[in-house]
Structure formats: structure tokens, C-alpha cells
Design an enzyme around this catalytic site. Structure first.
Site, short mmCIF file in Angstrom:
data_model
loop_
_atom_site.label_atom_id
_atom_site.label_comp_id
_atom_site.label_asym_id
_atom_site.label_seq_id
_atom_site.Cartn_x
_atom_site.Cartn_y
_atom_site.Cartn_z
N GLU A 70 40.76 2.97 27.90
CA GLU A 70 41.92 3.68 27.35
C GLU A 70 42.69 4.42 28.42
OE1 GLU A 70 43.05 3.13 24.46
OE2 GLU A 70 41.33 1.95 23.83
N HIS A 109 45.06 2.04 30.10
CA HIS A 109 46.28 1.82 29.32
C HIS A 109 47.28 2.95 29.57
CE1 HIS A 109 44.99 -1.66 27.17
NE2 HIS A 109 44.08 -1.05 26.43
#
Length: 212
Positions: free
Chosen positions: A27, A30
Site C-alpha cells: 500500500e 501505491h
């Protein structure tokens, strides 16, 4: 086969750290990719961090406890309209997660080899420390490969679905985006019908065996 609760607890105690690290790096990657392309949404919401508690999704964690391999985190929010690279921005941000997991899997495999080549005598403090570390590194390879391959399945809202959307013509991309509301149901069906075991799992096993 009888369920061994002690063995399960032992396994999960070793798997939980590699899992948290895998989803956190996924994450964070990202968010960093989006930030570098001009979208600071994740940064403003405190998601550009290695603190796993900022990324944990309860359902994704429960899925790990059940499958002992797969799980997910809370998706990092991205405003794709703010990305400077309008043509490939979505694909770059989406690919950053799986790519980071492959990198972690490779690093874990190399560290595992380094641990295994060190001569350690049995029943020593070094052996008691090295054994759990070796197991965690092996699990790190398995979990990161699984997370990367799983997320590359071309189903929304998975990263593979985002990448596919980026490269589809506008009208087809718009129609495909409408399937996102059914994405979780489709994923569950893949598991329940055995399609996942016949298509995705062999890829995960092959890549894991290659790295190990």
C-alpha cells in the site's frame, strides 16, 4: 485431518510479521507512486507510512487467518485525475504494489540463503534464533509472491483490474469499471469454485519454488 490449534498458533505467530510487512509495503508503494505523479491524497491522510496499523483491513486480516496465505489491506486512496501522467498514471500506481512485493520476495529469498549457509550448531542460542528467522523469511517469500500474483488478477478493484482499465479504449474501460461493485463476489466465487486453485495457485507455487 485433525486441526492442531497449537501448530496453527505457532504458524500464525511466524506469518503475521511477514504479512503485515507485505501489505504495508504494497500500500505504501501505491501511495508513493501516486505522490510522485502529483497526487498527495495518501500523504494528507497519513497513509505514506510503514506503520502497519495505518493499513490493516480487518476482513483482509481474517482472510489471512482462514487461508494462511492470502489477505489484503485498506486500499490507499488515489485521485487518478490529479496524476501528471494521464496516459499511464493509473497503470503505474497500480503496478507499484505488486512490483514492491516481488522485490520484497526476492530480498527475502536472498536473505534466507544467507541465513542457511551460516554453519549453526543445533541446540544453541544461535540455532534457536536462526530457525524462526529462516521460517519467517520463507513465509515472506510465499506471502509476497501470493500477494503480487493475486493482485495482478484482472478483476476490479485489484491492481490487475486497474492496469487493464488503463489500457482499454475509453468506452470499454467505462463498461469494465462498472464491474467493480461485483469484484469481491467474483473473487470469493473463484475460491469457492476451485478456479483459483487451478489457475492462480500454480503460478504462485511456481514463482515461490523458483525464488526458494
Amino acid at each position: 485431518m485433525d486441526f492442531n490449534i497449537a501448530e496453527y498458533i505457532r504458524f500464525m505467530s511466524l506469518a503475521i510479521v511477514p504479512f503485515f510487512f507485505a501489505i504495508t509495503v504494497h500500500e505504501l508503494s501505491h501511495g508513493v507512486a501516486a505522490y510522485m505523479l502529483g497526487d498527495d491524497t495518501a500523504k494528507r491522510l497519513g497513509r505514506l507510512t510503514l506503520n502497519p496499523f495505518a493499513h490493516i483491513d480487518i476482513v483482509g486480516l481474517l482472510f489471512l487467518l482462514i487461508t494462511q496465505l492470502f489477505g489484503w489491506a485498506k486500499p490507499v486512496p488515489v485521485n487518478f485525475s490529479r496524476l501528471r501522467n494521464n496516459k499511464y498514471g493509473m497503470a503505474i500506481v497500480a503496478a507499484a504494489g505488486p512490483v514492491s512485493n516481488i522485490a520484497v520476495a526476492l530480498a527475502s529469498a536472498l536473505l534466507l540463503q544467507a541465513v542457511l549457509v551460516v554453519p549453526i550448531h543445533a541446540d544453541t542460542l544461535a540455532a534457536k534464533i536462526a530457525m524462526p528467522i529462516a521460517i519467517m523469511l520463507k513465509l515472506s517469500v510465499q506471502i509476497n509472491v501470493a500477494l503480487a500474483v493475486f493482485n495482478l488478477i484482472p478483476i476490479l478493484p485489484l491492481d490487475g483490474g486497474r492496469i487493464l482499465t488503463n489500457f482499454l479504449p475509453y468506452e470499454k474501460a467505462f463498461k469494465f469499471s462498472q464491474t467493480e461493485r461485483y469484484g469481491f463476489i467474483i473473487i470469493i466465487l473463484l475460491f469457492l469454485t476451485g478456479i483459483f486453485d487451478k489457475t492462480v495457485l500454480p503460478v504462485i507455487r511456481y514463482l515461490t519454488a523458483f525464488l526458494l
